[in-house]
Design an enzyme around this catalytic site. Structure first.
Site, PDB file in Angstrom:
ATOM      1  N   GLY A 229       1.916  -6.673  -1.418  1.00  0.00           N
ATOM      2  CA  GLY A 229       0.783  -6.356  -2.193  1.00  0.00           C
ATOM      3  C   GLY A 229       1.420  -7.400  -3.585  1.00  0.00           C
ATOM      4  O   GLY A 229       0.916  -7.869  -3.963  1.00  0.00           O
TER       5      GLY A 229
ATOM      6  N   GLU B 263       4.552  -3.067  -8.281  1.00  0.00           N
ATOM      7  CA  GLU B 263       4.120  -2.935  -7.585  1.00  0.00           C
ATOM      8  C   GLU B 263       2.322  -3.150  -8.329  1.00  0.00           C
ATOM      9  O   GLU B 263       2.322  -4.238  -8.793  1.00  0.00           O
ATOM     10  CB  GLU B 263       3.405  -1.362  -8.025  1.00  0.00           C
ATOM     11  CG  GLU B 263       3.424  -0.358  -7.487  1.00  0.00           C
ATOM     12  CD  GLU B 263       2.827  -0.662  -5.650  1.00  0.00           C
ATOM     13  OE1 GLU B 263       2.626  -1.489  -4.966  1.00  0.00           O
ATOM     14  OE2 GLU B 263       2.571   0.863  -4.856  1.00  0.00           O
ATOM     15  N   ASP B 264       1.037  -3.874  -6.862  1.00  0.00           N
ATOM     16  CA  ASP B 264       0.861  -4.589  -6.971  1.00  0.00           C
ATOM     17  C   ASP B 264      -0.859  -3.522  -7.216  1.00  0.00           C
ATOM     18  O   ASP B 264      -1.297  -3.548  -8.859  1.00  0.00           O
ATOM     19  CB  ASP B 264      -0.276  -4.917  -5.550  1.00  0.00           C
ATOM     20  CG  ASP B 264      -0.208  -4.004  -4.846  1.00  0.00           C
ATOM     21  OD1 ASP B 264       0.728  -2.737  -4.492  1.00  0.00           O
ATOM     22  OD2 ASP B 264      -0.790  -4.283  -3.271  1.00  0.00           O
TER      23      ASP B 264
ATOM     24  N   ASP C 108      -3.065   4.388  -6.790  1.00  0.00           N
ATOM     25  CA  ASP C 108      -4.079   4.748  -6.732  1.00  0.00           C
ATOM     26  C   ASP C 108      -3.578   5.948  -6.494  1.00  0.00           C
ATOM     27  O   ASP C 108      -3.826   6.409  -7.706  1.00  0.00           O
ATOM     28  CB  ASP C 108      -4.177   4.148  -5.030  1.00  0.00           C
ATOM     29  CG  ASP C 108      -5.694   3.927  -4.757  1.00  0.00           C
ATOM     30  OD1 ASP C 108      -6.264   5.661  -5.357  1.00  0.00           O
ATOM     31  OD2 ASP C 108      -6.274   4.163  -3.677  1.00  0.00           O
TER      32      ASP C 108
ATOM     33  N   PHE D  52     -12.371  -0.581  -4.051  1.00  0.00           N
ATOM     34  CA  PHE D  52     -10.967  -1.395  -2.917  1.00  0.00           C
ATOM     35  C   PHE D  52     -11.191  -3.105  -3.254  1.00  0.00           C
ATOM     36  O   PHE D  52     -11.835  -3.542  -3.015  1.00  0.00           O
ATOM     37  CB  PHE D  52     -12.079  -0.989  -1.731  1.00  0.00           C
ATOM     38  CG  PHE D  52     -10.230  -1.262  -1.143  1.00  0.00           C
ATOM     39  CD1 PHE D  52      -9.031  -0.610   0.118  1.00  0.00           C
ATOM     40  CD2 PHE D  52     -10.118  -2.546  -0.105  1.00  0.00           C
ATOM     41  CE1 PHE D  52      -8.335  -0.529  -0.364  1.00  0.00           C
ATOM     42  CE2 PHE D  52      -9.255  -3.005   0.507  1.00  0.00           C
ATOM     43  CZ  PHE D  52      -8.489  -2.154   0.475  1.00  0.00           C
TER      44      PHE D  52
ATOM     45  N   ASP E 269      -4.760  -6.792   0.113  1.00  0.00           N
ATOM     46  CA  ASP E 269      -5.419  -7.262   0.969  1.00  0.00           C
ATOM     47  C   ASP E 269      -5.925  -5.930   1.813  1.00  0.00           C
ATOM     48  O   ASP E 269      -5.973  -4.594   1.265  1.00  0.00           O
ATOM     49  CB  ASP E 269      -4.080  -6.863   2.238  1.00  0.00           C
ATOM     50  CG  ASP E 269      -3.666  -5.809   2.782  1.00  0.00           C
ATOM     51  OD1 ASP E 269      -2.856  -4.970   2.149  1.00  0.00           O
ATOM     52  OD2 ASP E 269      -3.768  -5.842   3.788  1.00  0.00           O
TER      53      ASP E 269
ATOM     54  N   ARG F 141      -5.635 -11.994   1.070  1.00  0.00           N
ATOM     55  CA  ARG F 141      -3.730 -11.277   0.133  1.00  0.00           C
ATOM     56  C   ARG F 141      -3.986 -12.994  -0.820  1.00  0.00           C
ATOM     57  O   ARG F 141      -3.459 -13.439  -1.965  1.00  0.00           O
ATOM     58  CB  ARG F 141      -3.040 -11.666   0.555  1.00  0.00           C
ATOM     59  CG  ARG F 141      -2.726  -9.856   1.489  1.00  0.00           C
ATOM     60  CD  ARG F 141      -0.810  -9.971   2.132  1.00  0.00           C
ATOM     61  NE  ARG F 141      -1.054  -9.086   3.074  1.00  0.00           N
ATOM     62  CZ  ARG F 141      -0.429  -7.759   2.526  1.00  0.00           C
ATOM     63  NH1 ARG F 141      -0.833  -7.273   1.612  1.00  0.00           N
ATOM     64  NH2 ARG F 141      -0.884  -7.131   3.440  1.00  0.00           N
TER      65      ARG F 141
HETATM   66  P1  5GP Z   1      -1.098   5.068  -4.057  1.00  0.00           P
HETATM   67  O1  5GP Z   1       0.479   5.421  -3.098  1.00  0.00           O
HETATM   68  O2  5GP Z   1      -1.099   5.310  -5.015  1.00  0.00           O
HETATM   69  O3  5GP Z   1      -2.012   6.032  -3.655  1.00  0.00           O
HETATM   70  O4  5GP Z   1      -1.157   3.712  -3.270  1.00  0.00           O
HETATM   71  C1  5GP Z   1      -0.609   2.866  -3.706  1.00  0.00           C
HETATM   72  C2  5GP Z   1      -0.999   1.771  -2.933  1.00  0.00           C
HETATM   73  O5  5GP Z   1      -1.833   1.761  -1.983  1.00  0.00           O
HETATM   74  C3  5GP Z   1      -0.328   0.389  -3.549  1.00  0.00           C
HETATM   75  O6  5GP Z   1      -0.193  -0.335  -3.713  1.00  0.00           O
HETATM   76  C4  5GP Z   1      -1.541  -0.978  -2.772  1.00  0.00           C
HETATM   77  O7  5GP Z   1      -0.738  -1.170  -1.013  1.00  0.00           O
HETATM   78  C5  5GP Z   1      -2.933   0.472  -1.811  1.00  0.00           C
HETATM   79  N1  5GP Z   1      -3.639   0.263  -2.629  1.00  0.00           N
HETATM   80  C6  5GP Z   1      -4.539   1.546  -2.876  1.00  0.00           C
HETATM   81  N2  5GP Z   1      -5.383   0.622  -3.727  1.00  0.00           N
HETATM   82  C7  5GP Z   1      -5.819  -0.248  -3.082  1.00  0.00           C
HETATM   83  C8  5GP Z   1      -6.776  -1.523  -3.133  1.00  0.00           C
HETATM   84  O8  5GP Z   1      -8.102  -0.981  -4.676  1.00  0.00           O
HETATM   85  N3  5GP Z   1      -6.935  -1.960  -2.868  1.00  0.00           N
HETATM   86  C9  5GP Z   1      -5.600  -2.631  -1.790  1.00  0.00           C
HETATM   87  N4  5GP Z   1      -6.457  -3.237  -1.531  1.00  0.00           N
HETATM   88  N5  5GP Z   1      -4.557  -1.655  -1.609  1.00  0.00           N
HETATM   89  C10 5GP Z   1      -5.186  -0.738  -2.397  1.00  0.00           C
HETATM   90 MG    MG Z   2       0.877  -1.841  -1.907  1.00  0.00          MG
END
Ligand code: 5GP
Ligand code: MG
Length: 183
Positions: free
Chosen positions: A55, A110-111, A114, A162, A169, A175
């Site tokens: 990402g 990080e992208d 969440d 989302f 993606d 992407r």
């Molecule tokens: P976490 O581990 O903080 O719950 O989530 C982080 C990862 O979840 C991000 O690096 C990403 O890959 C994915 N992610 C979380 N929210 C989104 C979103 O709104 N869109 C997309 N495409 N990926 C997300």
């Molecule tokens: Mg990611």
């Protein structure tokens, strides 16, 4: 003999029209983030920028080109989502950086943050490999998790939707978009 492959079925509209951050807005914010990072480190810190794939690939490419300080770049591949829109809550390391972390100042890119689950897994991993410091730079932050590892550099506080595009993606689609949209 080459095998004939059908393109994957797609349920989402192409291209998505609900633009959240357009390309100009992103570019301006990335330049400001790079200035913040330049100000936070000395050139002697020999910063190692570690991107979380896939990402972060576009964000990282733009970010490092906007930095004035010399850095090195490496990547980690982790996955927590599979093809779903909600986190599986489990983080799998699929590729580890080749660079030695020993004594390095690491900037993890990080992208989007969440739940914070990914950072909870990756930051201790890097510290366990001997990194001197680990700071996090994320383009987007949903501020849902209350993670123990809060990003020091944040592009945007993102809506709880989302998001796709600019590297992000859904099931590997979207992407390539130069902007960020919600599905
Ligand atoms: P976490 O581990 O903080 O719950 O989530 C982080 C990862 O979840 C991000 O690096 C990403 O890959 C994915 N992610 C979380 N929210 C989104 C979103 O709104 N869109 C997309 N495409 N990926 C997300
Ligand atoms: Mg990611």
């Amino acid at each position: 003999m080459t095998e004939r492959r059908e393109p994957p079925a797609r349920n989402d509209a192409w291209p998505p029209s609900a633009v959240i951050y357009d390309a100009e807005t992103i570019a301006a914010r990335v330049r400001a983030l790079a200035a913040e990072i330049d100000a936070a480190y000395e050139a002697e810190d020999r910063l190692l920028v570690v991107g979380l794939l896939k990402g972060s690939f576009i964000f990282l490419a733009d970010l490092v080109r906007a930095l004035s300080m010399p850095v090195q770049v490496d990547f980690l591949v982790v996955s927590s989502y599979g093809d779903a829109k909600v986190s599986s809550g489990r983080v799998r390391l699929e590729y580890a950086a080749r660079s030695s972390m020993e004594g390095r100042n690491v900037l993890l890119v990080e992208d989007i943050v969440d739940s914070g689950t990914t950072l909870e897994d990756v930051v201790p991993r890097l510290l366990g490999l001997g990194a001197r410091s680990v700071e996090i730079c994320t383009l987007l932050h949903k501020r849902l998790g209350g993670s123990r590892h809060e990003p020091r550099f944040v592009g945007f506080d993102a809506p709880n939707a989302f998001l796709v595009g600019y590297g992000l993606d859904h099931a590997e689609d979207f992407r390539q978009l130069p902007y960020i949209a919600s599905l």
